[in-house]
Enzyme design. Structure first.
Site, mmCIF file in Angstrom:
data_model
loop_
_atom_site.group_PDB
_atom_site.id
_atom_site.type_symbol
_atom_site.label_atom_id
_atom_site.label_comp_id
_atom_site.label_asym_id
_atom_site.label_seq_id
_atom_site.Cartn_x
_atom_site.Cartn_y
_atom_site.Cartn_z
ATOM 1 N N TYR A 135 -77.708 57.906 -59.486
ATOM 2 C CA TYR A 135 -76.430 57.742 -58.784
ATOM 3 C C TYR A 135 -76.030 56.272 -58.673
ATOM 4 O O TYR A 135 -74.853 55.956 -58.630
ATOM 5 C CB TYR A 135 -76.523 58.316 -57.360
ATOM 6 C CG TYR A 135 -76.223 59.789 -57.234
ATOM 7 C CD1 TYR A 135 -77.001 60.735 -57.877
ATOM 8 C CD2 TYR A 135 -75.158 60.230 -56.450
ATOM 9 C CE1 TYR A 135 -76.733 62.091 -57.741
ATOM 10 C CE2 TYR A 135 -74.889 61.588 -56.313
ATOM 11 C CZ TYR A 135 -75.676 62.509 -56.956
ATOM 12 O OH TYR A 135 -75.405 63.840 -56.817
ATOM 13 N N LYS A 180 -89.543 65.507 -63.014
ATOM 14 C CA LYS A 180 -89.580 65.844 -64.440
ATOM 15 C C LYS A 180 -90.542 64.849 -65.090
ATOM 16 O O LYS A 180 -90.191 64.076 -65.987
ATOM 17 C CB LYS A 180 -88.157 65.751 -65.020
ATOM 18 C CG LYS A 180 -88.005 66.272 -66.438
ATOM 19 C CD LYS A 180 -88.058 67.791 -66.537
ATOM 20 C CE LYS A 180 -88.050 68.222 -67.997
ATOM 21 N NZ LYS A 180 -88.256 69.673 -68.165
ATOM 22 N N ASP A 212 -87.175 72.072 -63.680
ATOM 23 C CA ASP A 212 -86.696 73.310 -64.317
ATOM 24 C C ASP A 212 -87.431 74.522 -63.742
ATOM 25 O O ASP A 212 -86.827 75.549 -63.437
ATOM 26 C CB ASP A 212 -86.797 73.239 -65.851
ATOM 27 C CG ASP A 212 -88.114 72.677 -66.354
ATOM 28 O OD1 ASP A 212 -88.958 72.258 -65.533
ATOM 29 O OD2 ASP A 212 -88.318 72.648 -67.590
ATOM 30 N N ASP A 236 -79.818 66.945 -55.189
ATOM 31 C CA ASP A 236 -78.421 67.387 -55.127
ATOM 32 C C ASP A 236 -78.299 68.794 -55.687
ATOM 33 O O ASP A 236 -77.727 69.698 -55.065
ATOM 34 C CB ASP A 236 -77.551 66.415 -55.932
ATOM 35 C CG ASP A 236 -76.093 66.852 -55.980
ATOM 36 O OD1 ASP A 236 -75.553 67.197 -54.915
ATOM 37 O OD2 ASP A 236 -75.513 66.868 -57.082
ATOM 38 N N ASP A 240 -77.890 72.722 -53.515
ATOM 39 C CA ASP A 240 -76.804 73.700 -53.701
ATOM 40 C C ASP A 240 -77.400 75.058 -54.065
ATOM 41 O O ASP A 240 -76.997 76.097 -53.550
ATOM 42 C CB ASP A 240 -75.855 73.278 -54.836
ATOM 43 C CG ASP A 240 -74.627 72.525 -54.332
ATOM 44 O OD1 ASP A 240 -74.747 71.829 -53.304
ATOM 45 O OD2 ASP A 240 -73.563 72.620 -54.977
HETATM 46 C C1 IPM Z 1 -73.566 66.139 -51.905
HETATM 47 C C2 IPM Z 1 -72.370 66.037 -52.797
HETATM 48 C C3 IPM Z 1 -72.190 64.589 -53.231
HETATM 49 C C4 IPM Z 1 -73.423 64.177 -53.999
HETATM 50 C C5 IPM Z 1 -70.921 64.324 -54.060
HETATM 51 C C6 IPM Z 1 -69.676 64.737 -53.310
HETATM 52 C C7 IPM Z 1 -70.826 62.899 -54.514
HETATM 53 O O1 IPM Z 1 -72.478 66.891 -53.895
HETATM 54 O O2 IPM Z 1 -73.576 65.492 -50.837
HETATM 55 O O3 IPM Z 1 -74.492 66.866 -52.258
HETATM 56 O O4 IPM Z 1 -73.533 64.440 -55.216
HETATM 57 O O5 IPM Z 1 -74.316 63.579 -53.403
HETATM 58 MG MG MG Z 2 -74.176 68.148 -53.835
#
Ligand code: IPM
Ligand code: MG
Length: 342
Positions: A135, A180, A212, A236, A240
């Site tokens: 990042y 990884k 993975d 990240d 999700d």
């Molecule tokens: C999160 C989001 C952010 C990230 C984006 C909005 C930049 O997806 O907080 O997980 O990737 O960190």
């Molecule tokens: Mg995110």
């Protein structure tokens, strides 16, 4: 910092909860609003203006809604983007540890796409490194190629690793490093630093998993995890994915900690399609307030929020993302949780 899209709506509900807690316990808060994301670009040209940085620096905690706007997502040539504001905030406040607990609500298991036996005993927390890695490494954009550098320094791995081990000690004493290391040099650095630090926490069972495979295990056998430690990008993605277990992204809060002021925010994004429709799930933001109060040491206040959210879910007083027979509005859920607390 309400931010963009559904951010302002979910923050409004979270503030109703803060008001209930305030009335019940007689606390006093000073609440200041600051801009971040697309709304900040519209107002000032900068997704994280200086005024917002100083507001953050002078606060005891930051509560954030969400940032992002589709008008930037599909425009690779945009030079200024809402996400830059979030990343700059994380970096300038030194928020290196993002903590994302994954919790299952038994009352919602019947709504899940997962079999109940997969969800049994699922309770883990992701420790995601937040201010390093791909990042923040050097970015190159040339006519015929682009590159994003993934770089980690030992100290960046060490500080979050200590937090993760300490958390494991308070939980089921299991830590999984997700990386990884069969391919990436930075992952091999993570492995050696984490192994080294692990010797100071002999009670914690440490294991390693490739990203993975971890992506698979999170949905095949999620109850095997306790504390999951990841770099920025893997954390990240995995967080999700893990949110699907709980039934909705709209249920999961997060805390980001580091050198000074901590930040609390839902893990979901700005959900622009829902903005202004009063349909977003405010629970993740309400539970972010819960994490904030707990960190302040306001334990009964935090427990009140947990109880109210649990009761609301047990009543099936839910927004449409959870597919209840009768769906409630975002504002109704906020009112209900606030009332249950009172
Ligand atoms: C999160 C989001 C952010 C990230 C984006 C909005 C930049 O997806 O907080 O997980 O990737 O960190
Ligand atoms: Mg995110």
């Amino acid at each position: 910092m309400p931010g963009d899209g559904i951010g302002p709506e979910v923050i409004t509900q979270a503030l109703k909860v803060v008001t209930s807690i305030t009335q019940k316990y007689g606390h006093q808060w000073e609440i200041e609003k600051a801009l971040i994301g697309a709304c900040a670009i519209d107002a000032t040209g900068d997704p994280f203006p200086d005024a917002s940085l100083s507001a953050c620096n002078s606060a005891d905690a930051i509560l954030l809604g969400a940032i992002g706007d589709p008008k930037y997502d599909n425009d690779p040539s945009a030079l200024v983007r809402p996400e830059q504001g979030l990343l700059r905030m994380r970096k300038s406040l030194g928020l290196y540890a993002n903590i994302r607990p994954v919790k299952i609500y038994p009352q919602l298991v019947h709504l899940s796409v997962f079999k109940p036996e997969v969800l049994r005993n699922v309770d883990f927390v992701i420790y995601r490194e937040l201010t390093g890695g791909i990042y923040f490494g050097e970015k190159i954009k040339e006519a015929t190629y682009s590159s994003d550098l993934c770089i980690y320094h030992r100290y960046e791995v060490e500080r979050i690793t200590h937090l993760a081990f300490r958390q494991a000690m308070l939980r089921r004493k299991k830590l999984t490093l997700v990386d990884k290391a069969n391919v990436l040099e930075t992952s091999r650095l993570w492995r050696s630093v984490v192994r080294e630090i692990g010797t100071s926490y002999p009670e914690v069972e440490l294991d390693y998993m490739f990203i993975d495979n971890a992506a698979m295990q999170v949905i095949l056998n999620p109850s095997r995890f306790d504390v999951v430690l990841c770099d920025n990008l893997f954390g990240d993605i995995l967080s999700d994915e893990a949110s699907v277990l709980s039934g909705s992204m709209g249920l999961l809060p997060s805390a980001s900690k580091g050198e000074a002021t901590a930040l609390y925010e839902p893990i979901h994004g700005s959900y622009p399609q829902a903005a202004g429709k009063d349909i977003a799930n405010p629970m993740a933001t309400i539970l972010s307030v819960e994490m904030m109060l707990r960190d302040f040491g306001y334990i009964s206040e935090a427990n009140d929020i947990i109880r109210a959210v649990d009761d609301c879910i047990a009543e099936s007083f839910l927004t449409e993302d959870l597919h209840p027979a009768v769906s409630r509005k975002c504002s109704e859920v906020g009112d209900r949780v606030a009332a249950l607390i009172r």
